[in-house]
Motif scaffolding. Sequence first.
Motif, short mmCIF file in Angstrom:
data_model
loop_
_atom_site.label_atom_id
_atom_site.label_comp_id
_atom_site.label_asym_id
_atom_site.label_seq_id
_atom_site.Cartn_x
_atom_site.Cartn_y
_atom_site.Cartn_z
N GLN A 155 13.49 17.23 -2.78
CA GLN A 155 14.18 16.74 -1.60
C GLN A 155 14.31 17.81 -0.51
OE1 GLN A 155 17.75 14.96 -3.21
NE2 GLN A 155 16.57 13.53 -4.45
N GLN A 156 13.67 18.94 -0.72
CA GLN A 156 13.58 19.96 0.34
C GLN A 156 12.78 19.36 1.50
OE1 GLN A 156 12.77 24.10 -0.83
NE2 GLN A 156 11.15 24.14 0.70
N ASP A 157 13.31 19.48 2.71
CA ASP A 157 12.77 18.68 3.83
C ASP A 157 11.80 19.46 4.71
OD1 ASP A 157 12.40 16.37 5.22
OD2 ASP A 157 14.32 16.41 6.28
N ASP A 158 10.64 19.78 4.16
CA ASP A 158 9.60 20.48 4.93
C ASP A 158 8.75 19.47 5.71
OD1 ASP A 158 10.37 22.93 3.89
OD2 ASP A 158 9.00 22.77 2.18
N PRO A 159 8.36 19.80 6.93
CA PRO A 159 7.47 18.91 7.69
C PRO A 159 6.03 19.03 7.21
CG PRO A 159 7.91 20.88 8.97
CD PRO A 159 8.75 20.99 7.71
N LEU A 160 5.19 18.15 7.71
CA LEU A 160 3.76 18.22 7.42
C LEU A 160 3.13 19.45 8.06
CD1 LEU A 160 2.67 14.52 8.04
CD2 LEU A 160 2.66 15.70 5.82
N SER A 161 2.18 20.03 7.36
CA SER A 161 1.34 21.07 7.96
C SER A 161 0.28 20.39 8.83
CB SER A 161 0.66 21.90 6.88
OG SER A 161 -0.27 21.09 6.15
N GLU A 162 -0.45 21.19 9.57
CA GLU A 162 -1.57 20.65 10.37
C GLU A 162 -2.58 19.96 9.46
OE1 GLU A 162 -5.03 22.31 13.43
OE2 GLU A 162 -3.21 23.48 13.10
N LYS A 163 -2.83 20.57 8.30
CA LYS A 163 -3.74 19.96 7.33
C LYS A 163 -3.18 18.63 6.83
CE LYS A 163 -5.86 20.76 2.79
NZ LYS A 163 -6.00 21.71 1.65
N GLY A 164 -1.87 18.58 6.60
CA GLY A 164 -1.24 17.36 6.12
C GLY A 164 -1.38 16.21 7.10
N TRP A 165 -1.18 16.51 8.39
CA TRP A 165 -1.38 15.49 9.42
C TRP A 165 -2.82 14.97 9.39
CZ3 TRP A 165 1.57 12.61 12.51
CH2 TRP A 165 2.90 13.01 12.74
N ALA A 166 -3.77 15.91 9.29
CA ALA A 166 -5.19 15.52 9.28
C ALA A 166 -5.51 14.66 8.07
CB ALA A 166 -6.06 16.77 9.31
N GLN A 167 -4.94 15.00 6.91
CA GLN A 167 -5.18 14.22 5.69
C GLN A 167 -4.72 12.78 5.86
OE1 GLN A 167 -2.93 16.76 3.04
NE2 GLN A 167 -4.78 17.49 2.01
N MET A 168 -3.54 12.60 6.44
CA MET A 168 -2.99 11.26 6.58
C MET A 168 -3.74 10.46 7.64
SD MET A 168 1.09 11.95 6.01
CE MET A 168 1.50 10.27 5.49
N CYS A 169 -4.09 11.11 8.73
CA CYS A 169 -4.85 10.43 9.78
C CYS A 169 -6.21 9.98 9.25
CB CYS A 169 -5.03 11.35 10.99
SG CYS A 169 -3.52 11.64 11.94
N GLN A 170 -6.85 10.83 8.45
CA GLN A 170 -8.15 10.48 7.89
C GLN A 170 -8.03 9.33 6.90
OE1 GLN A 170 -10.13 13.70 5.85
NE2 GLN A 170 -12.04 12.58 5.64
N ASP A 228 0.86 -1.17 0.00
CA ASP A 228 0.00 0.00 0.00
C ASP A 228 0.90 1.23 0.00
OD1 ASP A 228 -2.47 -1.33 0.03
OD2 ASP A 228 -2.35 -1.64 2.19
N LEU A 229 0.92 1.94 -1.13
CA LEU A 229 1.79 3.10 -1.30
C LEU A 229 1.02 4.35 -0.92
CD1 LEU A 229 3.23 2.20 -4.82
CD2 LEU A 229 3.98 1.36 -2.58
N MET A 230 1.44 5.02 0.13
CA MET A 230 0.73 6.20 0.62
C MET A 230 1.58 7.45 0.42
SD MET A 230 -0.71 6.97 4.46
CE MET A 230 -1.91 8.27 4.73
N ARG A 231 1.01 8.42 -0.26
CA ARG A 231 1.71 9.70 -0.39
C ARG A 231 1.51 10.51 0.89
NH1 ARG A 231 0.51 14.91 -4.33
NH2 ARG A 231 2.48 15.98 -3.87
N HIS A 232 2.52 11.28 1.23
CA HIS A 232 2.41 12.17 2.40
C HIS A 232 1.30 13.19 2.19
CE1 HIS A 232 4.18 15.42 0.04
NE2 HIS A 232 5.04 14.52 -0.42
N GLY A 233 0.85 13.81 3.28
CA GLY A 233 -0.12 14.89 3.21
C GLY A 233 0.56 16.21 2.85
N GLU A 234 -0.21 17.28 2.93
CA GLU A 234 0.30 18.61 2.57
C GLU A 234 1.43 19.04 3.51
OE1 GLU A 234 -2.17 22.53 1.89
OE2 GLU A 234 -1.50 22.40 3.97
N PRO A 235 2.58 19.45 2.96
CA PRO A 235 3.65 19.96 3.82
C PRO A 235 3.47 21.45 4.12
CG PRO A 235 4.49 18.90 1.81
CD PRO A 235 3.05 19.19 1.60
N VAL A 236 4.20 21.93 5.09
CA VAL A 236 4.28 23.37 5.37
C VAL A 236 4.79 24.06 4.11
CG1 VAL A 236 5.46 25.14 6.71
CG2 VAL A 236 4.62 23.07 7.85
N GLY A 237 4.10 25.12 3.70
CA GLY A 237 4.50 25.83 2.50
C GLY A 237 3.65 25.54 1.29
N GLY A 238 2.73 24.54 1.40
CA GLY A 238 1.80 24.26 0.31
C GLY A 238 2.44 23.68 -0.94
#
Length: 203
Positions: free
Chosen positions: A26-41, A10-20
Amino acid sequence: MPHKLITTLDLMRHGEPVGGRKYRGQQDDPLSEKGWAQMCQAVGDHCPWQAIVSSPLLRCADFARELAARHGLPLDMDDRLVELGFGAWEGRTADELTAEDPEVLVRFRRDPVAHAPPGAEPLARFRGRILEAWNTLLERHRGKQVLVIAHAGVIRMMVAQVLGIPLPYIFRLQVPSAGITRLRVESDGDDLFPQLLFHAGIL
């Protein structure tokens, strides 16, 4: 007659990172709050996996660590699963690029091999490291169901391998944020038969 084994990736893409949205590569931005919610959902409370394998970049690895800890699953970080390097386009938006050259993205989409960004990782080299990672996944997790948390480019390349899609066409595959793509591989001895499964959610 050898017993057929089924390996499910099961290949899962990350959610939205900080910065949209941008050519992050390979720029290493963390997940935004929205990105975390997307992956949890996307995952919910389901946990059909025996292991998790992740890109080491923050937008994948942070969620992978949390999910693995929550369900007590083994977690591997694989450096080969980092996103395609976009060279001079790293960290830039489509609007910024087209403001300088209105046709630059048109040329890239038509043929990303011939019109790669300056200094970008060649697609053939990218394919090589993704196929190495693919082979390792099938060797280490034969007969299991594994969650692979990675990037759009990584997922495109694995799907292209399964379907035989030529390199110039891989950007025709759209991979949504927190989207999950299921690949099923039947193995009968040394004979492998990979398939792309379309589905809605994790069953």
